[in-house]
Enzyme design. Structure first.
Site, PDB file in Angstrom:
ATOM      1  N   GLY A   1      75.849 -47.293 -61.470  1.00 23.57           N
ATOM      2  CA  GLY A   1      76.217 -48.523 -60.773  1.00 23.57           C
ATOM      3  C   GLY A   1      75.426 -49.698 -61.309  1.00 23.57           C
ATOM      4  O   GLY A   1      74.352 -49.522 -61.898  1.00 23.57           O
TER       5      GLY A   1
ATOM      6  N   GLN B   1      71.702 -57.982 -61.461  1.00 27.91           N
ATOM      7  CA  GLN B   1      71.012 -57.194 -62.492  1.00 27.91           C
ATOM      8  C   GLN B   1      71.328 -57.683 -63.902  1.00 27.91           C
ATOM      9  O   GLN B   1      70.609 -57.379 -64.847  1.00 27.91           O
ATOM     10  CB  GLN B   1      71.389 -55.710 -62.369  1.00 27.91           C
ATOM     11  CG  GLN B   1      70.855 -55.073 -61.100  1.00 27.91           C
ATOM     12  CD  GLN B   1      71.170 -53.601 -61.060  1.00 27.91           C
ATOM     13  OE1 GLN B   1      72.242 -53.203 -60.642  1.00 27.91           O
ATOM     14  NE2 GLN B   1      70.243 -52.772 -61.537  1.00 27.91           N
TER      15      GLN B   1
ATOM     16  N   CYS C   1      66.959 -46.906 -60.580  1.00 30.15           N
ATOM     17  CA  CYS C   1      67.629 -48.190 -60.755  1.00 30.15           C
ATOM     18  C   CYS C   1      67.442 -48.666 -62.192  1.00 30.15           C
ATOM     19  O   CYS C   1      66.337 -48.561 -62.733  1.00 30.15           O
ATOM     20  CB  CYS C   1      67.031 -49.203 -59.777  1.00 30.15           C
ATOM     21  SG  CYS C   1      67.783 -50.829 -59.873  1.00 30.15           S
ATOM     22  N   LEU C   2      68.521 -49.185 -62.785  1.00 30.26           N
ATOM     23  CA  LEU C   2      68.435 -49.675 -64.167  1.00 30.26           C
ATOM     24  C   LEU C   2      67.466 -50.851 -64.269  1.00 30.26           C
ATOM     25  O   LEU C   2      66.977 -51.155 -65.353  1.00 30.26           O
ATOM     26  CB  LEU C   2      69.811 -50.077 -64.685  1.00 30.26           C
ATOM     27  CG  LEU C   2      70.843 -48.936 -64.775  1.00 30.26           C
ATOM     28  CD1 LEU C   2      72.157 -49.455 -65.320  1.00 30.26           C
ATOM     29  CD2 LEU C   2      70.318 -47.790 -65.625  1.00 30.26           C
TER      30      LEU C   2
ATOM     31  N   HIS D   1      73.093 -48.677 -52.384  1.00 36.24           N
ATOM     32  CA  HIS D   1      72.104 -49.187 -53.351  1.00 36.24           C
ATOM     33  C   HIS D   1      72.592 -50.482 -54.007  1.00 36.24           C
ATOM     34  O   HIS D   1      71.861 -51.467 -54.072  1.00 36.24           O
ATOM     35  CB  HIS D   1      71.861 -48.097 -54.410  1.00 36.24           C
ATOM     36  CG  HIS D   1      70.933 -48.501 -55.513  1.00 36.24           C
ATOM     37  ND1 HIS D   1      69.724 -47.888 -55.732  1.00 36.24           N
ATOM     38  CD2 HIS D   1      71.054 -49.444 -56.489  1.00 36.24           C
ATOM     39  CE1 HIS D   1      69.124 -48.460 -56.770  1.00 36.24           C
ATOM     40  NE2 HIS D   1      69.909 -49.395 -57.251  1.00 36.24           N
ATOM     41  N   GLU D   2      73.835 -50.463 -54.468  1.00 34.82           N
ATOM     42  CA  GLU D   2      74.362 -51.633 -55.186  1.00 34.82           C
ATOM     43  C   GLU D   2      74.566 -52.825 -54.249  1.00 34.82           C
ATOM     44  O   GLU D   2      74.308 -53.965 -54.617  1.00 34.82           O
ATOM     45  CB  GLU D   2      75.672 -51.288 -55.913  1.00 34.82           C
ATOM     46  CG  GLU D   2      75.557 -50.191 -56.965  1.00 34.82           C
ATOM     47  CD  GLU D   2      74.449 -50.427 -57.980  1.00 34.82           C
ATOM     48  OE1 GLU D   2      74.105 -51.590 -58.255  1.00 34.82           O
ATOM     49  OE2 GLU D   2      73.897 -49.426 -58.480  1.00 34.82           O
TER      50      GLU D   2
ATOM     51  N   HIS E   1      71.515 -54.840 -53.663  1.00 37.80           N
ATOM     52  CA  HIS E   1      71.197 -55.797 -54.733  1.00 37.80           C
ATOM     53  C   HIS E   1      71.814 -57.167 -54.445  1.00 37.80           C
ATOM     54  O   HIS E   1      71.234 -58.199 -54.787  1.00 37.80           O
ATOM     55  CB  HIS E   1      71.757 -55.308 -56.077  1.00 37.80           C
ATOM     56  CG  HIS E   1      70.868 -54.340 -56.813  1.00 37.80           C
ATOM     57  ND1 HIS E   1      69.610 -54.676 -57.252  1.00 37.80           N
ATOM     58  CD2 HIS E   1      71.079 -53.068 -57.215  1.00 37.80           C
ATOM     59  CE1 HIS E   1      69.077 -53.633 -57.889  1.00 37.80           C
ATOM     60  NE2 HIS E   1      69.941 -52.642 -57.878  1.00 37.80           N
TER      61      HIS E   1
HETATM   62 ZN    ZN Z   1      69.688 -50.810 -58.702  1.00 34.46          ZN
END
Ligand code: ZN
Length: 157
Positions: free
Chosen positions: A46, A51, A88-89, A130-131, A134
């Site tokens: 995701g 991000q 997380c990226l 999670h997304e 953000h």
């Molecule tokens: Zn993340």
């Protein structure tokens, strides 16, 4: 198609609340395509607008069922509970334990601005939560507390 730079924890943009998307312009379509490419390049499941430095309410997700684009997503119901590892990226090489609902129903718009409902269990429910966090400037590290630890990716490469 382009791979965009993923912002890393500590970047102020990751703490900001995103604005709704009113209209899917060619730029938004390009953003969605780039976000999907960037997610795959980084082996993520995701990715959210902030991000890649864009403060708009857009998320891409692929938990193995093909890519999904969620515009202006909102969770309309959630139940159950799961406790599991999350990464997380925007915080590479780290992982932590986070409690999430095990079942989530959300509504969102697609790239034609058609409203649809997405229902997720397990990983997909975790990923949606999670997304969407953000989009309001929150990261899982706030929930994982002192469970954050280094991840060894050797076995996955
Ligand atoms: Zn993340």
């Amino acid at each position: 198609m382009a791979i965009r730079t993923v912002r890393i924890l500590g970047d102020e943009i990751l703490t900001k609340k995103c604005r709704e998307i009113k209209e899917v312009t060619p730029r938004i379509r390009e953003l969605a395509t780039d976000m999907i490419d960037t997610m795959y390049e980084a082996n993520g499941v995701g990715l959210a607008g902030p991000q890649v430095g864009v403060l708009k309410r857009i998320v891409v997700i692929d938990v193995g069922e093909g890519p999904m684009v969620l515009i202006n997503p909102v969770i309309i119901s959630s139940d159950g509970e799961q406790i599991g590892e999350e990464g997380c990226l925007s915080y590479p090489g780290k992982s932590g334990t986070v409690k999430r609902p095990n079942h989530v129903i959300a509504k969102a718009y697609d790239l034609d601005m058609k409203e649809y409902t997405i229902e997720g269990e397990g990983l997909l429910a975790r990923c949606i939560c999670h997304e969407l966090d953000h989009l309001d400037g929150h990261m899982y590290v706030e929930l994982a507390g002192d469970t954050i630890h280094d991840v060894n990716y050797e076995t996955e490469e």
